[in-house]
Design a protein around this motif. Structure first.
Motif, mmCIF file in Angstrom:
data_model
loop_
_atom_site.group_PDB
_atom_site.id
_atom_site.type_symbol
_atom_site.label_atom_id
_atom_site.label_comp_id
_atom_site.label_asym_id
_atom_site.label_seq_id
_atom_site.Cartn_x
_atom_site.Cartn_y
_atom_site.Cartn_z
ATOM 1 N N GLU A 36 0.804 -1.223 0.000
ATOM 2 C CA GLU A 36 0.000 0.000 0.000
ATOM 3 C C GLU A 36 0.837 1.274 0.000
ATOM 4 O O GLU A 36 0.315 2.367 -0.182
ATOM 5 C CB GLU A 36 -0.976 0.008 1.183
ATOM 6 C CG GLU A 36 -0.324 -0.060 2.546
ATOM 7 C CD GLU A 36 0.040 -1.475 2.992
ATOM 8 O OE1 GLU A 36 0.721 -1.598 4.017
ATOM 9 O OE2 GLU A 36 -0.331 -2.454 2.327
ATOM 10 N N GLN A 37 2.149 1.141 0.166
ATOM 11 C CA GLN A 37 3.047 2.297 0.089
ATOM 12 C C GLN A 37 3.823 2.325 -1.232
ATOM 13 O O GLN A 37 4.664 3.188 -1.432
ATOM 14 C CB GLN A 37 4.016 2.286 1.263
ATOM 15 C CG GLN A 37 3.292 2.460 2.583
ATOM 16 C CD GLN A 37 4.206 2.277 3.761
ATOM 17 O OE1 GLN A 37 5.216 1.579 3.684
ATOM 18 N NE2 GLN A 37 3.864 2.898 4.859
ATOM 19 N N GLY A 38 3.539 1.359 -2.109
ATOM 20 C CA GLY A 38 4.196 1.314 -3.411
ATOM 21 C C GLY A 38 5.546 0.619 -3.408
ATOM 22 O O GLY A 38 6.296 0.720 -4.369
ATOM 23 N N ARG A 39 5.830 -0.123 -2.333
ATOM 24 C CA ARG A 39 7.103 -0.834 -2.240
ATOM 25 C C ARG A 39 6.942 -2.280 -2.708
ATOM 26 O O ARG A 39 5.887 -2.879 -2.558
ATOM 27 C CB ARG A 39 7.615 -0.826 -0.802
ATOM 28 C CG ARG A 39 7.927 0.552 -0.304
ATOM 29 C CD ARG A 39 8.504 0.498 1.097
ATOM 30 N NE ARG A 39 8.694 1.823 1.630
ATOM 31 C CZ ARG A 39 9.771 2.561 1.435
ATOM 32 N NH1 ARG A 39 10.762 2.107 0.717
ATOM 33 N NH2 ARG A 39 9.867 3.764 1.963
ATOM 34 N N ARG A 71 -8.152 0.851 -4.208
ATOM 35 C CA ARG A 71 -9.494 0.283 -4.378
ATOM 36 C C ARG A 71 -10.419 1.133 -3.514
ATOM 37 O O ARG A 71 -10.126 1.332 -2.336
ATOM 38 C CB ARG A 71 -9.554 -1.171 -3.956
ATOM 39 C CG ARG A 71 -10.968 -1.735 -4.111
ATOM 40 C CD ARG A 71 -11.067 -3.203 -3.827
ATOM 41 N NE ARG A 71 -10.424 -3.926 -4.912
ATOM 42 C CZ ARG A 71 -9.725 -5.039 -4.732
ATOM 43 N NH1 ARG A 71 -9.535 -5.541 -3.546
ATOM 44 N NH2 ARG A 71 -9.177 -5.637 -5.769
ATOM 45 N N GLY A 72 -11.457 1.660 -4.104
ATOM 46 C CA GLY A 72 -12.350 2.533 -3.363
ATOM 47 C C GLY A 72 -11.639 3.799 -2.907
ATOM 48 O O GLY A 72 -11.977 4.362 -1.875
ATOM 49 N N GLY A 73 -10.607 4.196 -3.673
ATOM 50 C CA GLY A 73 -9.868 5.400 -3.356
ATOM 51 C C GLY A 73 -8.842 5.236 -2.243
ATOM 52 O O GLY A 73 -8.169 6.190 -1.868
ATOM 53 N N LYS A 74 -8.702 4.014 -1.708
ATOM 54 C CA LYS A 74 -7.752 3.768 -0.619
ATOM 55 C C LYS A 74 -6.632 2.835 -1.095
ATOM 56 O O LYS A 74 -6.894 1.903 -1.857
ATOM 57 C CB LYS A 74 -8.464 3.144 0.579
ATOM 58 C CG LYS A 74 -9.505 4.049 1.181
ATOM 59 C CD LYS A 74 -10.163 3.406 2.349
ATOM 60 C CE LYS A 74 -11.233 4.342 2.912
ATOM 61 N NZ LYS A 74 -11.939 3.749 4.019
ATOM 62 N N PRO A 75 -5.415 3.070 -0.621
ATOM 63 C CA PRO A 75 -4.299 2.187 -0.992
ATOM 64 C C PRO A 75 -4.580 0.741 -0.586
ATOM 65 O O PRO A 75 -5.129 0.486 0.481
ATOM 66 C CB PRO A 75 -3.114 2.749 -0.216
ATOM 67 C CG PRO A 75 -3.472 4.167 0.057
ATOM 68 C CD PRO A 75 -4.970 4.171 0.223
ATOM 69 N N ARG A 76 -4.229 -0.181 -1.479
ATOM 70 C CA ARG A 76 -4.440 -1.618 -1.252
ATOM 71 C C ARG A 76 -3.175 -2.370 -1.563
ATOM 72 O O ARG A 76 -2.360 -1.957 -2.357
ATOM 73 C CB ARG A 76 -5.537 -2.165 -2.164
ATOM 74 C CG ARG A 76 -6.887 -1.632 -1.844
ATOM 75 C CD ARG A 76 -7.269 -2.080 -0.515
ATOM 76 N NE ARG A 76 -8.632 -2.584 -0.551
ATOM 77 C CZ ARG A 76 -9.300 -2.848 0.527
ATOM 78 N NH1 ARG A 76 -8.758 -2.721 1.692
ATOM 79 N NH2 ARG A 76 -10.525 -3.280 0.453
ATOM 80 N N ARG A 77 -3.071 -3.539 -1.006
ATOM 81 C CA ARG A 77 -1.984 -4.470 -1.337
ATOM 82 C C ARG A 77 -2.314 -5.187 -2.598
ATOM 83 O O ARG A 77 -3.403 -5.463 -2.922
ATOM 84 C CB ARG A 77 -1.810 -5.513 -0.254
ATOM 85 C CG ARG A 77 -1.039 -5.024 0.894
ATOM 86 C CD ARG A 77 -0.780 -6.164 1.812
ATOM 87 N NE ARG A 77 -0.028 -5.637 2.914
ATOM 88 C CZ ARG A 77 0.680 -6.376 3.705
ATOM 89 N NH1 ARG A 77 0.726 -7.644 3.545
ATOM 90 N NH2 ARG A 77 1.328 -5.841 4.687
#
Length: 77
Positions: A36-39, A71-77
């Protein structure tokens, strides 16, 4: 997912010259997750034409950064 991750920073693997035959371009195919942080998380070698080079490819991809998937505007894994 609402938005797919986009690569923000990539690093090319630095393969030792003694492991790469002259005139060839090594190929290592990796699979990984983007948190969720793009790592990059859990990089796994799926295929490699020279397994000795796999560690260098994994080391490089661990440095990559992506925009986080949402997803739904929130960061997801």
């Amino acid at each position: 997912l609402d938005t797919m991750p986009k690569a923000l920073h990539t690093v090319a693997p630095q393969f030792p010259a003694e492991l790469v035959a002259p005139g060839t371009k090594p190929t290592v195919l990796l699979r990984f997750f983007i948190d969720e942080q793009g790592r990059v998380r859990i990089p796994m070698v799926q295929d490699s034409d020279n397994p000795d080079l796999s560690i260098y490819a994994v080391e490089a991809v661990r440095q990559w950064r992506f925009s986080p998937p949402t997803r739904g505007g929130k960061p997801r894994r």
